[in-house]
Enzyme design. Structure first.
Site, PDB file in Angstrom:
ATOM      1  N   SER A 259       0.905  -1.224   0.027  1.00 49.32           N
ATOM      2  CA  SER A 259      -0.029   0.086   0.043  1.00 49.32           C
ATOM      3  C   SER A 259       0.772   1.181  -0.055  1.00 49.32           C
ATOM      4  O   SER A 259       2.050   1.160   0.280  1.00 49.32           O
ATOM      5  CB  SER A 259      -1.102   0.016   1.412  1.00 49.32           C
ATOM      6  OG  SER A 259      -0.053   0.247   2.504  1.00 49.32           O
ATOM      7  N   LYS A 260       0.233   2.260   0.059  1.00 50.36           N
ATOM      8  CA  LYS A 260       0.885   3.664  -0.045  1.00 50.36           C
ATOM      9  C   LYS A 260       1.577   3.774   1.353  1.00 50.36           C
ATOM     10  O   LYS A 260       2.787   4.409   1.475  1.00 50.36           O
ATOM     11  CB  LYS A 260      -0.536   4.759  -0.461  1.00 50.36           C
ATOM     12  CG  LYS A 260       0.281   6.128  -1.061  1.00 50.36           C
ATOM     13  CD  LYS A 260      -0.906   6.616  -1.683  1.00 50.36           C
ATOM     14  CE  LYS A 260      -1.923   7.060  -0.523  1.00 50.36           C
ATOM     15  NZ  LYS A 260      -3.282   7.104  -0.662  1.00 50.36           N
TER      16      LYS A 260
END
Ligand code: GLU
Length: 507
Positions: A259-260
């Site tokens: 994920s970011k």
């Protein structure tokens, strides 16, 4: 006869393209090229709520940077357009009608409140053969009544009528045969009158069919949709494409998806290019970092991603795009998620930086020298420094830190190096060496080196002790390339000046 290979990359423009999407597209590209087929670029923008302006251009620019070319699609043209789903409304309407006419889909009028109530009443409520009779739709109400409601302007959706108890087989080129029973599927919404748009499932399979897509290669997150898609193809009487669901890209540690937040946590980008945006809550302008802006080579990103979930089975790491096209094999893709390993990407980047056009690194170094208020001297000088130093970097931004002493005298001397090499005798060594060097006419490192070594030996000093003290004086610490390469670059005057300054300052 089998159809010519056509694959597609079909992102939804909901923001910057995640690196996992880049890998999906890369695999499609490799597959298409290997089979002499085509790669299409389709924009799946039927969810207007999640549409983000600029995302489409961002995606196009990303692939341009990475060297992945499309043969057809948004901004590339072709015979199967338009390639933006928002521009294909009439096409979908027509096919929704085909299913309605064939009794394979029906109108449903249930409001959100009614659906919520049904869910509250029946645990694990599913809109299907067992419940649709109790809901408000053209099957329970009859078609006449349904038409009346539609004529009166009542909003509706069209649902896919799924027959229970049927086996649905998805033949996945990576996962093998995936079998499910249709009873676990609900009557998916295919179309909503409210925005006159189809849902993802409907638009996706209609387009894949009309665009003559033969292989659907996409992320594992779409695997649960594929039985429904198979049933839709069957309902239309169309041949379904071959499916291949790629393994997830996982965070560096644990079993979570990359994920970011992982990017922030471990300090690496998860997007190909930098993405600038305004924070919705605060209105602040923000950005996510991108591989391009961080100085990664596109070849490194591509090579690294290619091997994240696939390997040719021959220990080969470094591959050109051509080699990957030759070797790529969906059946050798892993079923298990692949951990993102930034160190490995660094390793690839190191490799490709050594190979890239040296002017890129020269320009970058020159920029950094100027930013640090130093004198880049000449292009020739920069070029020589790059030649000496590039093997020490993984990213161009490390250049100044590695090369600074070629452009600026040390401002301070590193503690550890001093402790090790600036012993009480050091000032004497360095001062004597300076006197010896001062007398040398020929400042060329190659001829200088044997003379200096001979001179040190004649003094019965230790070469390491003398030369490392000298190095600390010139560089500020015990690092850098061979010392005579440094003196070559700095020249006689500057080398001696730095050495004498060090003696004075370290006294
Ligand atoms: N629009 C979907 C996405 O954003 C496409 C999924 C598919 O490839 O079928 O990834």
């Amino acid at each position: 006869m089998s159809r010519p290979v056509v694959v597609r990359f079909a992102p939804s423009p909901t923001g910057p393209l995640h690196i996992g999407g880049v890998r999906t597209c890369l695999y499609n590209y490799l597959f298409a090229r290997q089979h002499g087929g085509k790669l299409l670029f389709r924009i799946e923008d039927t969810d207007s709520q999640r549409f983000v302006p600029g995302a489409e251009d961002y995606i196009i620019e990303s692939f341009k940077w990475l060297g992945i070319q499309f043969d057809e699609g948004v901004s590339f043209g072709g015979d199967h357009g338009p390639y933006r789903q928002s521009e294909r409304r009439e096409i979908y309407k027509k096919y929704v009608q085909v299913l309605l006419d064939a009794g394979k889909a029906y109108y449903a009028f249930d409001t959100k409140e009614e659906l919520d109530a049904a869910r509250a009443e029946t645990p694990n409520f599913q809109y299907d053969a067992s419940t649709r009779g109790k809901m408000r739709n053209s099957i329970s109400l009859g078609m006449e009544k349904a038409q009346e409601l539609i004529a009166a302007g009542e909003p509706y959706v069209v649902r896919f009528l799924i027959e229970p108890g049927e086996d649905v087989l998805v033949n996945d080129l990576i996962r093998g045969e995936v079998k499910i029973n249709s009873s676990i599927l609900d009557d998916k919404v295919l179309y909503k009158s409210a925005d006159e748009l189809p849902t993802y499932h409907m638009a996706n399979i209609v387009d894949d069919h009309l665009m003559e897509v033969t292989h659907v290669i996409r992320g594992e997150e779409w695997l649960p949709s594929s039985p429904l898609h198979v049933l839709l193809y069957r309902a239309f009487g169309w041949e379904a494409p071959q499916f291949a669901h790629l393994p997830l890209l996982l965070a560096p540690e644990g079993n979570g998806k990359l994920s970011k937040r992982d990017g922030d946590k471990y300090g690496f980008p998860v997007f190909p290019l930098q993405w600038n945006f305004n924070d919705k809550e605060t209105g602040e302008s923000k950005s996510y970092s991108g591989y391009r802006e961080e100085g990664y080579r596109p070849e490194a990103v591509v090579n690294f991603l290619a091997l994240l979930g696939w390997n040719p089975g021959n220990d080969q790491d470094i591959m050109t795009m051509e080699e990957m096209i030759q070797l790529f094999d969906l059946s050798k893709c892993s079923k298990n998620g692949a951990h993102f390993d930034i160190k490995r990407l660094m390793w690839f980047n190191h490799h490709y930086l050594q190979e890239c056009d040296e002017r890129i690194l020269c320009d970058e170094l020159k920029k950094q020298v100027l930013e640090n208020g130093a004198d880049p001297k000449s292009d020739e000088y920069i070029k020589t420094v790059i030649g000496l130093m590039k093997e020490r970097i993984n990213l161009p931004k490390e250049l100044w830190g590695q090369c600074n002493f070629f452009f600026a005298a040390p401002e301070k001397y590193e503690e550890k190096s001093l402790k090790k090499w600036w012993k009480p005798e050091a000032p004497n060594y360095v001062a004597s060496l300076c006197d010896f060097l001062e007398a040398q006419e020929d400042w060329n490192g190659e001829s200088l080196e044997p003379k200096v070594l001979e001179w040190i030996a004649s003094k019965e000093w230790k070469t390491g002790a003398v030369m490392n003290a000298f190095r600390v004086a010139l560089v500020g610490e015990a690092r850098g390339p061979q010392i005579f390469l440094i003196t070559d670059q700095l020249g006689k005057e500057e080398s001696l000046r730095r050495a004498r300054v060090a003696i004075e300052r370290l006294a």
